[in-house]
Design a protein around this motif. Structure first.
Motif, PDB file in Angstrom:
ATOM      1  N   ARG A  74       0.865  -1.183   0.000  1.00 47.13           N
ATOM      2  CA  ARG A  74       0.000   0.000   0.000  1.00 47.13           C
ATOM      3  C   ARG A  74       0.899   1.229   0.000  1.00 47.13           C
ATOM      4  O   ARG A  74       1.758   1.370   0.859  1.00 47.13           O
ATOM      5  CB  ARG A  74      -0.884  -0.028   1.242  1.00 47.13           C
ATOM      6  N   PHE A  75       0.696   2.083  -1.002  1.00 44.37           N
ATOM      7  CA  PHE A  75       1.502   3.291  -1.149  1.00 44.37           C
ATOM      8  C   PHE A  75       0.607   4.516  -1.280  1.00 44.37           C
ATOM      9  O   PHE A  75      -0.494   4.428  -1.805  1.00 44.37           O
ATOM     10  CB  PHE A  75       2.395   3.205  -2.396  1.00 44.37           C
ATOM     11  N   ARG A  76       1.112   5.657  -0.812  1.00 43.26           N
ATOM     12  CA  ARG A  76       0.461   6.956  -1.011  1.00 43.26           C
ATOM     13  C   ARG A  76       1.273   7.696  -2.074  1.00 43.26           C
ATOM     14  O   ARG A  76       2.497   7.644  -2.069  1.00 43.26           O
ATOM     15  CB  ARG A  76       0.468   7.765   0.286  1.00 43.26           C
ATOM     16  N   SER A  77       0.569   8.377  -2.966  1.00 46.39           N
ATOM     17  CA  SER A  77       1.283   9.100  -4.027  1.00 46.39           C
ATOM     18  C   SER A  77       1.474  10.560  -3.663  1.00 46.39           C
ATOM     19  O   SER A  77       0.676  11.152  -2.937  1.00 46.39           O
ATOM     20  CB  SER A  77       0.538   8.981  -5.351  1.00 46.39           C
ATOM     21  N   ASN A  78       2.550  11.113  -4.198  1.00 50.03           N
ATOM     22  CA  ASN A  78       2.859  12.522  -4.037  1.00 50.03           C
ATOM     23  C   ASN A  78       3.443  12.980  -5.366  1.00 50.03           C
ATOM     24  O   ASN A  78       4.548  12.597  -5.717  1.00 50.03           O
ATOM     25  CB  ASN A  78       3.858  12.738  -2.896  1.00 50.03           C
ATOM     26  N   SER A  79       2.683  13.755  -6.093  1.00 47.41           N
ATOM     27  CA  SER A  79       3.123  14.161  -7.421  1.00 47.41           C
ATOM     28  C   SER A  79       3.140  15.677  -7.517  1.00 47.41           C
ATOM     29  O   SER A  79       2.242  16.351  -7.016  1.00 47.41           O
ATOM     30  CB  SER A  79       2.172  13.580  -8.471  1.00 47.41           C
ATOM     31  N   ASN A  80       4.195  16.201  -8.127  1.00 50.52           N
ATOM     32  CA  ASN A  80       4.255  17.632  -8.418  1.00 50.52           C
ATOM     33  C   ASN A  80       4.843  17.811  -9.812  1.00 50.52           C
ATOM     34  O   ASN A  80       5.106  16.835 -10.501  1.00 50.52           O
ATOM     35  CB  ASN A  80       5.052  18.381  -7.333  1.00 50.52           C
ATOM     36  N   GLN A  81       5.062  19.018 -10.227  1.00 53.59           N
ATOM     37  CA  GLN A  81       5.551  19.301 -11.586  1.00 53.59           C
ATOM     38  C   GLN A  81       6.916  18.663 -11.846  1.00 53.59           C
ATOM     39  O   GLN A  81       7.187  18.203 -12.940  1.00 53.59           O
ATOM     40  CB  GLN A  81       5.664  20.810 -11.821  1.00 53.59           C
ATOM     41  N   GLU A  82       7.789  18.627 -10.849  1.00 54.91           N
ATOM     42  CA  GLU A  82       9.149  18.146 -11.052  1.00 54.91           C
ATOM     43  C   GLU A  82       9.258  16.631 -11.039  1.00 54.91           C
ATOM     44  O   GLU A  82       9.964  16.042 -11.834  1.00 54.91           O
ATOM     45  CB  GLU A  82      10.106  18.724  -9.988  1.00 54.91           C
ATOM     46  N   GLU A  83       8.590  15.970 -10.075  1.00 59.10           N
ATOM     47  CA  GLU A  83       8.733  14.526  -9.984  1.00 59.10           C
ATOM     48  C   GLU A  83       7.551  13.876  -9.273  1.00 59.10           C
ATOM     49  O   GLU A  83       6.806  14.528  -8.557  1.00 59.10           O
ATOM     50  CB  GLU A  83      10.046  14.128  -9.300  1.00 59.10           C
ATOM     51  N   THR A  84       7.443  12.585  -9.500  1.00 60.20           N
ATOM     52  CA  THR A  84       6.419  11.788  -8.843  1.00 60.20           C
ATOM     53  C   THR A  84       7.114  10.861  -7.869  1.00 60.20           C
ATOM     54  O   THR A  84       8.095  10.207  -8.211  1.00 60.20           O
ATOM     55  CB  THR A  84       5.642  10.949  -9.881  1.00 60.20           C
ATOM     56  N   THR A  85       6.617  10.822  -6.634  1.00 57.06           N
ATOM     57  CA  THR A  85       7.119   9.868  -5.651  1.00 57.06           C
ATOM     58  C   THR A  85       5.932   9.168  -5.009  1.00 57.06           C
ATOM     59  O   THR A  85       4.815   9.696  -5.005  1.00 57.06           O
ATOM     60  CB  THR A  85       7.954  10.543  -4.536  1.00 57.06           C
ATOM     61  N   ILE A  86       6.189   7.969  -4.503  1.00 61.66           N
ATOM     62  CA  ILE A  86       5.194   7.259  -3.719  1.00 61.66           C
ATOM     63  C   ILE A  86       5.856   6.843  -2.416  1.00 61.66           C
ATOM     64  O   ILE A  86       7.080   6.673  -2.360  1.00 61.66           O
ATOM     65  CB  ILE A  86       4.601   6.046  -4.465  1.00 61.66           C
ATOM     66  N   ALA A  87       5.051   6.696  -1.357  1.00 60.84           N
ATOM     67  CA  ALA A  87       5.590   6.326  -0.049  1.00 60.84           C
ATOM     68  C   ALA A  87       4.830   5.126   0.487  1.00 60.84           C
ATOM     69  O   ALA A  87       3.594   5.086   0.443  1.00 60.84           O
ATOM     70  CB  ALA A  87       5.479   7.498   0.923  1.00 60.84           C
ATOM     71  N   CYS A  88       5.566   4.152   0.986  1.00 62.13           N
ATOM     72  CA  CYS A  88       4.965   2.949   1.558  1.00 62.13           C
ATOM     73  C   CYS A  88       4.182   3.334   2.812  1.00 62.13           C
ATOM     74  O   CYS A  88       4.697   4.031   3.688  1.00 62.13           O
ATOM     75  CB  CYS A  88       6.049   1.922   1.892  1.00 62.13           C
ATOM     76  N   SER A  89       2.957   2.873   2.893  1.00 69.08           N
ATOM     77  CA  SER A  89       2.103   3.181   4.047  1.00 69.08           C
ATOM     78  C   SER A  89       2.552   2.429   5.296  1.00 69.08           C
ATOM     79  O   SER A  89       2.203   2.813   6.405  1.00 69.08           O
ATOM     80  CB  SER A  89       0.653   2.823   3.744  1.00 69.08           C
ATOM     81  N   TYR A  90       3.335   1.361   5.142  1.00 69.47           N
ATOM     82  CA  TYR A  90       3.767   0.555   6.280  1.00 69.47           C
ATOM     83  C   TYR A  90       5.103   1.003   6.846  1.00 69.47           C
ATOM     84  O   TYR A  90       5.249   1.163   8.043  1.00 69.47           O
ATOM     85  CB  TYR A  90       3.832  -0.922   5.892  1.00 69.47           C
ATOM     86  N   CYS A  91       6.105   1.197   5.982  1.00 69.28           N
ATOM     87  CA  CYS A  91       7.441   1.538   6.489  1.00 69.28           C
ATOM     88  C   CYS A  91       7.848   2.983   6.200  1.00 69.28           C
ATOM     89  O   CYS A  91       8.850   3.457   6.720  1.00 69.28           O
ATOM     90  CB  CYS A  91       8.484   0.579   5.924  1.00 69.28           C
ATOM     91  N   GLY A  92       7.090   3.664   5.328  1.00 73.83           N
ATOM     92  CA  GLY A  92       7.386   5.056   5.021  1.00 73.83           C
ATOM     93  C   GLY A  92       8.423   5.275   3.934  1.00 73.83           C
ATOM     94  O   GLY A  92       8.714   6.415   3.575  1.00 73.83           O
ATOM     95  N   ARG A  93       8.996   4.209   3.367  1.00 74.44           N
ATOM     96  CA  ARG A  93      10.020   4.343   2.330  1.00 74.44           C
ATOM     97  C   ARG A  93       9.450   5.097   1.137  1.00 74.44           C
ATOM     98  O   ARG A  93       8.391   4.764   0.631  1.00 74.44           O
ATOM     99  CB  ARG A  93      10.512   2.968   1.903  1.00 74.44           C
ATOM    100  N   LYS A  94      10.178   6.132   0.694  1.00 73.84           N
ATOM    101  CA  LYS A  94       9.768   6.908  -0.479  1.00 73.84           C
ATOM    102  C   LYS A  94      10.498   6.386  -1.705  1.00 73.84           C
ATOM    103  O   LYS A  94      11.682   6.056  -1.639  1.00 73.84           O
ATOM    104  CB  LYS A  94      10.065   8.395  -0.278  1.00 73.84           C
ATOM    105  N   ILE A  95       9.760   6.333  -2.834  1.00 78.03           N
ATOM    106  CA  ILE A  95      10.315   5.818  -4.082  1.00 78.03           C
ATOM    107  C   ILE A  95      10.026   6.821  -5.190  1.00 78.03           C
ATOM    108  O   ILE A  95       8.888   7.271  -5.348  1.00 78.03           O
ATOM    109  CB  ILE A  95       9.665   4.475  -4.462  1.00 78.03           C
ATOM    110  N   LYS A  96      11.045   7.156  -5.969  1.00 77.97           N
ATOM    111  CA  LYS A  96      10.856   8.008  -7.146  1.00 77.97           C
ATOM    112  C   LYS A  96      10.295   7.149  -8.277  1.00 77.97           C
ATOM    113  O   LYS A  96      10.498   5.939  -8.314  1.00 77.97           O
ATOM    114  CB  LYS A  96      12.182   8.642  -7.567  1.00 77.97           C
ATOM    115  N   SER A  97       9.616   7.795  -9.223  1.00 78.28           N
ATOM    116  CA  SER A  97       8.912   7.064 -10.294  1.00 78.28           C
ATOM    117  C   SER A  97       9.847   6.143 -11.079  1.00 78.28           C
ATOM    118  O   SER A  97       9.463   5.040 -11.434  1.00 78.28           O
ATOM    119  CB  SER A  97       8.193   8.025 -11.230  1.00 78.28           C
TER     120      SER A  97
END
Length: 159
Positions: free
Chosen positions: A130-153
């Motif tokens: 389960r991930f939450r998305s965070n997108s802006n003009q420069e880049e898209t990242t998602i973050a794991c809802s369990y451990c919080g690890r952020k991942i770039k697209s």
């Protein structure tokens, strides 16, 4: 003279129309073949048109995929959004566009991305990621809802 005609023909090159099916447009050229791979087009029996590096005012260069007699599921759309957010999807029926969508990353992504954190519970227990998305003009990242690890697209690994 011949070179000029080639350039002119490229810029006005027609792409075959389809009677019924799906058109995915405004795909960044660098992402076209990843999107095509997600659609498993290599096994398709119906006509398919894939074009790349077409001029685009928005992207500079873009790709397009036209698939006759096939419609894309929401699961596949979510996977496409992870790789190429903001592509345009057109549903064609009787040569007419009956539905248009701008494919966007959902706020929550469930069960389609692997968490790269080796200590994350999703890598040790039989549970959906389960991930939450965070997108802006420069880049898209998602973050794991369990451990919080952020991942770039570009680091996303689909399940």
């Amino acid at each position: 003279m011949e070179e000029k005609n080639t350039k002119q023909n490229f810029e006005t090159m027609p792409v075959a129309t389809i009677c019924n099916g799906t058109v995915i447009d405004h795909i960044p050229s660098s992402k076209l073949f990843k999107v095509a791979s997600l659609l498993h087009l290599e096994t398709a029996a119906q006509p398919i048109t894939i074009g790349n590096n077409f001029p685009s005012k928005l992207l500079g260069r873009k790709g397009i995929i036209k698939i006759s007699d096939q419609f894309v599921s929401d699961d596949i759309l979510n996977r496409i959004a992870l790789i190429a957010p903001n592509v345009h999807l057109n549903i064609i029926r009787n040569y007419q566009v009956v539905e248009k969508k701008c494919v966007q990353l959902p706020e929550e992504i469930i069960g389609i991305v692997r968490c790269p954190n080796p200590k994350c519970i999703t890598n040790h227990e039989p549970m959906a990621t389960r991930f939450r998305s965070n997108s802006n003009q420069e880049e898209t990242t998602i973050a794991c809802s369990y451990c919080g690890r952020k991942i770039k697209s570009e680091q996303i690994e689909l399940l």
